[in-house]
Design a protein around this motif. Structure first.
Motif, PDB file in Angstrom:
ATOM      1  N   SER A 150       0.832  -1.119  -0.078  1.00  0.00           N
ATOM      2  CA  SER A 150       0.104  -0.081   0.036  1.00  0.00           C
ATOM      3  C   SER A 150       0.926   1.330   0.025  1.00  0.00           C
ATOM      4  O   SER A 150       1.969   1.262  -0.506  1.00  0.00           O
ATOM      5  N   SER A 151       0.386   2.354   0.757  1.00  0.00           N
ATOM      6  CA  SER A 151       1.227   3.435   0.662  1.00  0.00           C
ATOM      7  C   SER A 151       0.681   4.353   1.984  1.00  0.00           C
ATOM      8  O   SER A 151      -0.529   4.253   2.141  1.00  0.00           O
ATOM      9  N   ALA A 153       0.097   7.187   1.439  1.00  0.00           N
ATOM     10  CA  ALA A 153      -0.826   8.152   0.931  1.00  0.00           C
ATOM     11  C   ALA A 153      -2.272   7.740   0.976  1.00  0.00           C
ATOM     12  O   ALA A 153      -3.161   8.363   0.789  1.00  0.00           O
ATOM     13  N   GLY A 154      -2.474   6.272   1.353  1.00  0.00           N
ATOM     14  CA  GLY A 154      -3.932   5.783   1.459  1.00  0.00           C
ATOM     15  C   GLY A 154      -4.524   6.767   2.504  1.00  0.00           C
ATOM     16  O   GLY A 154      -5.822   6.489   2.571  1.00  0.00           O
ATOM     17  N   ARG A 156      -3.498   9.674   3.462  1.00  0.00           N
ATOM     18  CA  ARG A 156      -3.255  10.893   3.587  1.00  0.00           C
ATOM     19  C   ARG A 156      -3.471  11.822   2.366  1.00  0.00           C
ATOM     20  O   ARG A 156      -2.612  11.604   1.265  1.00  0.00           O
ATOM     21  N   PRO A 157      -4.464  12.572   2.075  1.00  0.00           N
ATOM     22  CA  PRO A 157      -4.855  13.489   0.969  1.00  0.00           C
ATOM     23  C   PRO A 157      -3.703  14.409   0.564  1.00  0.00           C
ATOM     24  O   PRO A 157      -2.940  15.125   1.537  1.00  0.00           O
ATOM     25  N   CYS A 161      -3.208  13.531  -5.675  1.00  0.00           N
ATOM     26  CA  CYS A 161      -3.192  11.996  -5.361  1.00  0.00           C
ATOM     27  C   CYS A 161      -4.539  11.228  -5.168  1.00  0.00           C
ATOM     28  O   CYS A 161      -4.441  10.134  -4.725  1.00  0.00           O
ATOM     29  N   TYR A 164      -4.951   7.672  -6.677  1.00  0.00           N
ATOM     30  CA  TYR A 164      -3.891   6.722  -5.993  1.00  0.00           C
ATOM     31  C   TYR A 164      -4.261   6.618  -4.688  1.00  0.00           C
ATOM     32  O   TYR A 164      -4.297   5.435  -4.098  1.00  0.00           O
ATOM     33  N   SER A 165      -4.584   7.679  -3.617  1.00  0.00           N
ATOM     34  CA  SER A 165      -4.860   7.407  -2.576  1.00  0.00           C
ATOM     35  C   SER A 165      -5.985   6.525  -2.203  1.00  0.00           C
ATOM     36  O   SER A 165      -6.134   5.670  -1.368  1.00  0.00           O
ATOM     37  N   LYS A 168      -5.164   2.832  -2.591  1.00  0.00           N
ATOM     38  CA  LYS A 168      -4.730   2.401  -1.617  1.00  0.00           C
ATOM     39  C   LYS A 168      -5.279   2.190  -0.301  1.00  0.00           C
ATOM     40  O   LYS A 168      -5.166   1.240   0.368  1.00  0.00           O
TER      41      LYS A 168
END
Ligand SMILES: NC(=O)c1ccc[n+]([C@@H]2O[C@H](COP(=O)([O-])OP(=O)(O)OC[C@H]3O[C@@H](n4cnc5c(N)ncnc54)[C@H](OP(=O)(O)O)[C@@H]3O)[C@@H](O)[C@H]2O)c1
Length: 259
Positions: A150-151, A153-154, A156-157, A161, A164-165, A168
């Protein structure tokens, strides 16, 4: 830690698939499994990249590396990755769903076609590869370990992104759902969530001035950007026996960047 001080987990006799194993974090994960004695299959869309990676890993470790050209955004390809690996190595123990699409897409531009690209690759790809593995494992009364990459970023806006977010975040939710459905079958499913990692894409963003390297390092409590091996070590931990009772977790590997 010095090389001599490192204790490599022992995956001798195990078979592992790493999607996106031709470059970046996936390459480091595949290399780490090979160094630990596993037989490894790497999947990606570009055959030349995979062959180059497989040669490099094979020369260093002596381990056999199977190349499977495939697009995880296509259901049939996901099934083929698992089938080809089982056929070549006569088994399967570990799946790392690492391949993903990253691109900056302002949400005003995020039409159905754009959104579907992210969902197909970053969510459906891991689901279909995992299903193919789980069906095979149940049929052959085998267990296994799955790790989804994952990341942070999943959760964290950041501008651009959004798709992508969201993909994730969905992958992390899917990780927990697969974990609770499949743990009774002997399949452990977990995820890792890296912060920024020193992959070619991130290094190119530094060079091009799209990311400020010094500012980023200042914002990371551990004082450095993650190395690909930081992520590989976490993945191998989650796949190994030391993590035998860890189910449905998302392990953040970011030096504190996400706080
Ligand atoms: N780099 C970071 O800072 C960072 C941070 C947090 C999370 N992550 C996550 O870590 C994972 C790896 O990222 P990375 O930066 O190492 O990526 P990368 O360097 O761009 O490598 C991605 C690999 O995945 C393959 N791939 C891409 N789309 C694919 C598809 N549809 N089907 C099969 N293979 C595909 C690519 O090969 P082909 O193009 O040949 O298919 C490539 O080998 C991703 O899940 C990413 O979201 C990365």
């Amino acid at each position: 830690m010095t090389e001599a001080a490192r204790v490599e987990p022992d995956f001798a006799g195990k078979v592992a698939i790493v999607t996106g194993g031709g470059a970046g974090i996936g390459f480091a994960i595949a290399r780490a499994f090979a160094r630990s004695g596993a037989r490894v299959a790497i999947a990606g869309r570009t055959k030349e990249r995979l062959t180059h990676a497989a040669n490099s890993i094979g020369e260093e470790s002596g381990a056999p590396v199977l190349v499977v050209p495939a697009d995880v955004g296509k259901h049939a390809d996901c099934e083929r990755i698992v089938a080809a690996t089982v056929e070549r190595f006569d088994g399967l123990d570990i799946l790392v769903n690492n391949a993903a699409l990253f691109a900056l897409v302002p949400l005003m531009e995020a039409d159905h076609t754009e959104a579907a690209r992210f969902i197909n690759t970053n969510v459906m790809g891991p689901l279909q590869c995992s299903r193919a593995f789980a069906h095979w494992a149940v049929k052959h009364e085998r267990g296994g370990a799955i790790v989804n990459v994952s990341s942070i970023a999943g959760a964290r806006p950041a501008p651009g992104c959004g798709l992508y977010s969201a993909s994730k975040a969905a992958l992390e939710s899917l990780t927990r759902s697969m974990a609770v459905e499949w743990a009774p079958l002997g399949m452990r499913v977990n995820a890792v969530a890296p912060g920024h990692v020193n992959t070619e894409g991130v290094l190119e963003d530094f060079r091009a001035g799209r990311l400020d390297e010094a500012a980023m390092i200042r914002s990371i409590p551990a004082g450095r950007i993650a190395d690909v091996d930081d992520i590989a070590d976490a993945v191998l931990f989650l796949c190994g026996d030391h993590a035998r009772h860890i189910v449905g977790q998302v392990l953040t590997v970011d030096g504190g960047e996400g706080f």
